[in-house]
Structure formats: C-alpha cells, structure tokens
Design an enzyme around this catalytic site. Structure first.
Site, short mmCIF file in Angstrom:
data_model
loop_
_atom_site.label_atom_id
_atom_site.label_comp_id
_atom_site.label_asym_id
_atom_site.label_seq_id
_atom_site.Cartn_x
_atom_site.Cartn_y
_atom_site.Cartn_z
N ASN A 8 0.03 -6.56 -7.43
CA ASN A 8 0.61 -5.29 -7.86
C ASN A 8 1.98 -5.61 -8.42
OD1 ASN A 8 1.69 -2.75 -8.13
ND2 ASN A 8 1.76 -2.29 -5.92
N LYS A 10 4.01 -3.82 -10.02
CA LYS A 10 4.96 -2.69 -9.99
C LYS A 10 5.67 -2.58 -11.35
CE LYS A 10 5.11 -3.06 -5.04
NZ LYS A 10 5.81 -2.79 -3.80
N HIS A 99 -0.30 4.80 -3.80
CA HIS A 99 0.66 3.83 -3.27
C HIS A 99 1.82 4.59 -2.64
CE1 HIS A 99 3.65 0.68 -3.06
NE2 HIS A 99 2.67 -0.19 -3.15
N GLU A 101 4.86 4.18 -2.80
CA GLU A 101 5.97 4.45 -3.73
C GLU A 101 5.67 5.67 -4.60
OE1 GLU A 101 6.14 0.44 -5.23
OE2 GLU A 101 6.92 -0.21 -3.29
N GLU A 167 -1.27 -0.41 3.86
CA GLU A 167 0.07 -0.93 3.57
C GLU A 167 1.08 -0.18 4.44
OE1 GLU A 167 0.17 -2.90 -0.58
OE2 GLU A 167 0.72 -0.82 -0.81
N GLY A 173 7.82 -4.78 0.63
CA GLY A 173 9.03 -5.28 -0.02
C GLY A 173 10.17 -5.56 0.94
N SER A 211 4.50 -7.39 2.14
CA SER A 211 5.16 -8.70 2.31
C SER A 211 4.18 -9.83 2.59
CB SER A 211 6.25 -8.62 3.38
OG SER A 211 7.25 -7.68 3.01
P1 PGA Z 1 5.10 -6.35 -1.29
O1 PGA Z 1 4.37 -5.07 -1.94
O2 PGA Z 1 4.05 -7.45 -1.25
O3 PGA Z 1 6.22 -6.68 -2.24
O4 PGA Z 1 5.55 -5.97 0.06
C1 PGA Z 1 3.04 -4.75 -1.64
C2 PGA Z 1 2.68 -3.46 -2.31
O5 PGA Z 1 3.52 -2.55 -2.35
O6 PGA Z 1 1.57 -3.30 -2.82
#
Ligand code: PGA
Length: 253
Positions: A8, A10, A99, A101, A167, A173, A211
């Site tokens: 992903n 982003k 997601h 976000e 998640e 993140g 992460s």
């Molecule tokens: P991350 O993001 O691996 O940077 O924690 C995962 C995601 O949001 O899909």
C-alpha cells in the site's frame, strides 16, 4: 491457500519513482522465482500512477495492480472521485476499501465501505476491506466488538471473492506491531465471524497490516489465519518489500 502480499504505497512518490519502484520490485522478484509461484503480489498505488505501474507489471508472473480507494457511487457528478469501473478498466484487480486513514480523514462509515466493496465486486475487482481498532478501544477491552461490528457492517452481501485486512490503527505507521498472540487471536475471531457473513469463510484471505517489515514478517505471517500482509512503509523500498514476500514463501501453509 496462497499468501497475498500487498503493498500500500499510500500518497507517496512521483510518476518516475512509481515506475522505478515497480520495475525494481518486478526485477527483484524475478531473481526468486519461488515468490511468484507461491505468493500473490499486489501493488496498490496512487491513482495517477496506476497506468504506469500496470505497464511495468503486465508481463510479470504473480503481480496484480491495486488501487487504494474507489467511489461510493457508480458514476456521475462526483467531482474528484474515481469509480470502481475506471479502476477495473485501467487494469486493477484489487481495491483497498475502508482503510483507517480513509475512515479518519474522510469520515467514511461502515455502510460506505460496504457500498464501495459491492461496486468493486460488480466491476470484477476484489475488495481488500480494512478493519481494526484504535489503541483506546483495545485498552478498554473493546477490540473484538469494534472489529466484529466493522465486519458485520462493511462486508458486502454478495457471494464473491473478498479479502479482509486486519490493521490495528495503533500499529499503522508507528513501528508498533501487534504481538503474534494478539494477531492469531484476532484473526481467529475474524474467521469465526465470517461464518455469519460469507458462504465459505475458509477461502477468504485475512491479511495483517501495521508496521510489517522484514524483521517481523515471518512471525506474523506464520500465525494461524494470517493469509498475507498489507504493507505500507516497507512496501516503498524494493529490498524490504521483496524480503517480506520471501517470508510469504517460507510461511506458506
Ligand atoms: P504500515 O501501513 O505498514 O506503514 O504500518 C500499513 C497500512 O496502512 O496499510
């Protein structure tokens, strides 16, 4: 079941960087043919980069293109939105919906996510439906309840291939990952809950995201009911994404 290792990206990178990253990942994966044989790989990239990445992966075994969101409506007067049909037309196989976000930045509700997933399926896409609790919800002992409700309300009511991504919001993140015990427990719970929601819960891939990196991928991917990963930060580097994919091979059921 083949593991799905999905990057992903982003909102990162220029067109030139997207081209270089996808080209580099394809080349690196070709050095390890076992990856494409035993894993499915998806690159979920920003909309403006879709066609360039589609061209880079078009002849690469094991790779699929994915988007990071689609509109809640089919088409029409919705300035700035991108429809599921457009994503399918440009070559996507997957689309991430719900997601955290998007849930936070755009106030998306479970019912919006269910509509998006349904539209995605109507257009031949496989939705990757994200669920996960916040740190506060986990501390209060409400993680299962939150995730259960998200599943009940976000999953489309149709018989088609879907992917669920667990998640935990506090792990995205942040460098913090859920422990393998917590991941196994939540993924087992999700598999159970799917019994009420889909015809065959065993065929639904449940990804872990938050992460994931080369150092922790093996222990996470080895957990029962973990059928792959949704990888943010570590998918922006060729080496780390491919290292995680190699763990996907090593931990195949
Ligand atoms: P991350 O993001 O691996 O940077 O924690 C995962 C995601 O949001 O899909």
């Amino acid at each position: 079941m083949k593991k799905l290792i999905a990057g992903n990206w982003k909102m990162n990178g220029t067109l030139a960087q997207a081209q270089a990253l996808s080209r580099g990942i394809v080349a690196a994966v070709q050095d390890f043919p076992a990856i494409a044989e035993s894993c499915d790989l998806a690159l979920c990239v920003p909309h403006p980069h879709l066609s360039v990445v589609a061209a880079e992966i078009s002849n690469a075994a094991g790779f699929s293109l994915g988007a990071q969101d689609c509109a809640v409506t089919k088409n029409g007067a919705h300035t700035g939105d991108v429809s599921a049909e457009m994503l399918a037309d440009i070559g996507c196989r997957f689309v991430i919906v719900g997601h955290s976000e998007r849930r936070t930045d755009h106030a998306e509700l479970n019912m919006d996510i269910s509509k998006k997933a349904t539209l995605a399926i109507d257009c031949g896409l496989i939705p990757i439906i994200c669920v996960g609790e916040t740190e506060e919800q986990r501390e209060q002992g409400g993680a299962r309840e939150v995730v259960g409700r998200q599943l009940d309300e976000s999953l489309p009511r149709v018989d088609a291939e879907i992917v669920v991504a667990y998640e935990p919001v506090w792990a995205i993140g942040t460098g913090k990952t859920a422990s393998p015990e917590d991941v196994a427990e939540m993924h087992g719970f999700i598999r159970q809950r799917l019994r009420n929601l889909v015809p065959d819960p065993q065929v639904v891939r449940i990804l872990y995201g938050g992460s994931m990196k080369p150092e922790n991928a093996a222990e996470l991917l080895r957990c029962p009911d973990v059928d792959g990963g949704l990888i943010g930060g570590a998918s922006l580097e060729i080496k780390s994404f491919v290292a995680i994919a190699r763990e996907g091979v090593a931990t195949r059921d």
